[in-house]
Design a protein around this motif. Structure first.
Motif, mmCIF file in Angstrom:
data_model
loop_
_atom_site.group_PDB
_atom_site.id
_atom_site.type_symbol
_atom_site.label_atom_id
_atom_site.label_comp_id
_atom_site.label_asym_id
_atom_site.label_seq_id
_atom_site.Cartn_x
_atom_site.Cartn_y
_atom_site.Cartn_z
ATOM 1 N N ALA A 63 0.848 -1.186 0.000
ATOM 2 C CA ALA A 63 0.000 0.000 0.000
ATOM 3 C C ALA A 63 0.891 1.247 0.000
ATOM 4 C CB ALA A 63 -0.907 0.009 1.226
ATOM 5 N N PRO A 64 0.640 2.182 -0.926
ATOM 6 C CA PRO A 64 1.492 3.377 -0.967
ATOM 7 C C PRO A 64 1.276 4.280 0.242
ATOM 8 C CG PRO A 64 -0.263 3.539 -2.581
ATOM 9 C CD PRO A 64 -0.363 2.173 -1.968
ATOM 10 N N ASP A 65 0.081 4.404 0.702
ATOM 11 C CA ASP A 65 -0.258 5.263 1.831
ATOM 12 C C ASP A 65 -1.474 4.699 2.539
ATOM 13 O OD1 ASP A 65 1.649 7.453 1.470
ATOM 14 O OD2 ASP A 65 0.550 7.857 -0.376
ATOM 15 N N GLU A 66 -1.725 5.200 3.708
ATOM 16 C CA GLU A 66 -2.954 4.843 4.423
ATOM 17 C C GLU A 66 -4.130 5.424 3.648
ATOM 18 O OE1 GLU A 66 -3.139 2.841 7.022
ATOM 19 O OE2 GLU A 66 -0.999 2.609 7.014
ATOM 20 N N PRO A 67 -5.324 4.932 3.747
ATOM 21 C CA PRO A 67 -5.782 3.937 4.687
ATOM 22 C C PRO A 67 -5.711 2.507 4.159
ATOM 23 C CG PRO A 67 -7.679 4.891 3.647
ATOM 24 C CD PRO A 67 -6.447 5.561 3.059
ATOM 25 N N SER A 69 -4.620 -1.137 3.377
ATOM 26 C CA SER A 69 -3.691 -2.062 4.012
ATOM 27 C C SER A 69 -2.850 -2.726 2.925
ATOM 28 C CB SER A 69 -4.465 -3.124 4.795
ATOM 29 O OG SER A 69 -5.133 -4.000 3.901
ATOM 30 N N ASP A 70 -1.738 -3.323 3.323
ATOM 31 C CA ASP A 70 -0.923 -4.052 2.360
ATOM 32 C C ASP A 70 -1.708 -5.220 1.763
ATOM 33 O OD1 ASP A 70 1.189 -2.320 2.727
ATOM 34 O OD2 ASP A 70 2.414 -3.727 3.874
#
Length: 152
Positions: A63-67, A69-70
């Motif tokens: 995942a590049p950023d939140e939110p 998840s991977d």
């Protein structure tokens, strides 16, 4: 000194040798690979075998950023490409080694006829029957060949 023989690919029987209720890391990764890459259902495999707090160390899938998840980022990647029925991707698994909670898979992945492919090593960390972490290291298969030491 005799030369090492080429590696023998993992058989389907070896991948399927683990009962569904076996939570060992080796069993989990073999079942994950079977469902994702040989049955061509990567999204189903990820939903089933990736832990909710799964950590992806391979940047293309993380995942590049939140939110996000991977786990959801990896699922999103495979929802749009790779390993679907009718696609030309092929994975030949040569080694599956387990040490404690870690499992290493050495495989050759091609994207269709004539593609020399990529040599990959995937490393999984498994806990409580789920994959909790993943690393991937790959390199293009060289057009150079050595008669003494085959790549696979």
């Amino acid at each position: 000194m005799p030369l090492p023989p080429p590696s023998v690919p993992q058989t389907e029987a070896e991948r399927l040798a683990f009962p569904e209720d076996d939570p060992s890391p080796l069993a989990v990764v073999n079942r994950f690979n079977q469902l994702a890459f040989f049955d061509r259902k990567p999204v189903a495999a990820m939903r089933r075998y990736l832990a909710p707090g799964f950590i992806e160390r391979y940047p293309d899938f993380a995942a590049p950023d939140e939110p996000a998840s991977d786990k959801e980022a990896a699922i999103g990647f495979f929802e749009t490409r790779g390993w679907k029925e009718g696609e030309g991707n092929v994975s030949t698994v040569y080694q599956v080694l387990a040490d404690g909670d870690r499992v290493m898979v050495f495989h050759h992945m091609t994207r269709g006829p004539g593609d020399p492919g990529l040599a990959f090593v995937d490393i999984f960390r498994v806990r409580d029957g789920l994959i909790v972490e993943h690393w991937a290291v790959g390199q293009p298969v060289s057009d150079k060949r050595s008669g003494r030491h085959p790549m696979f």
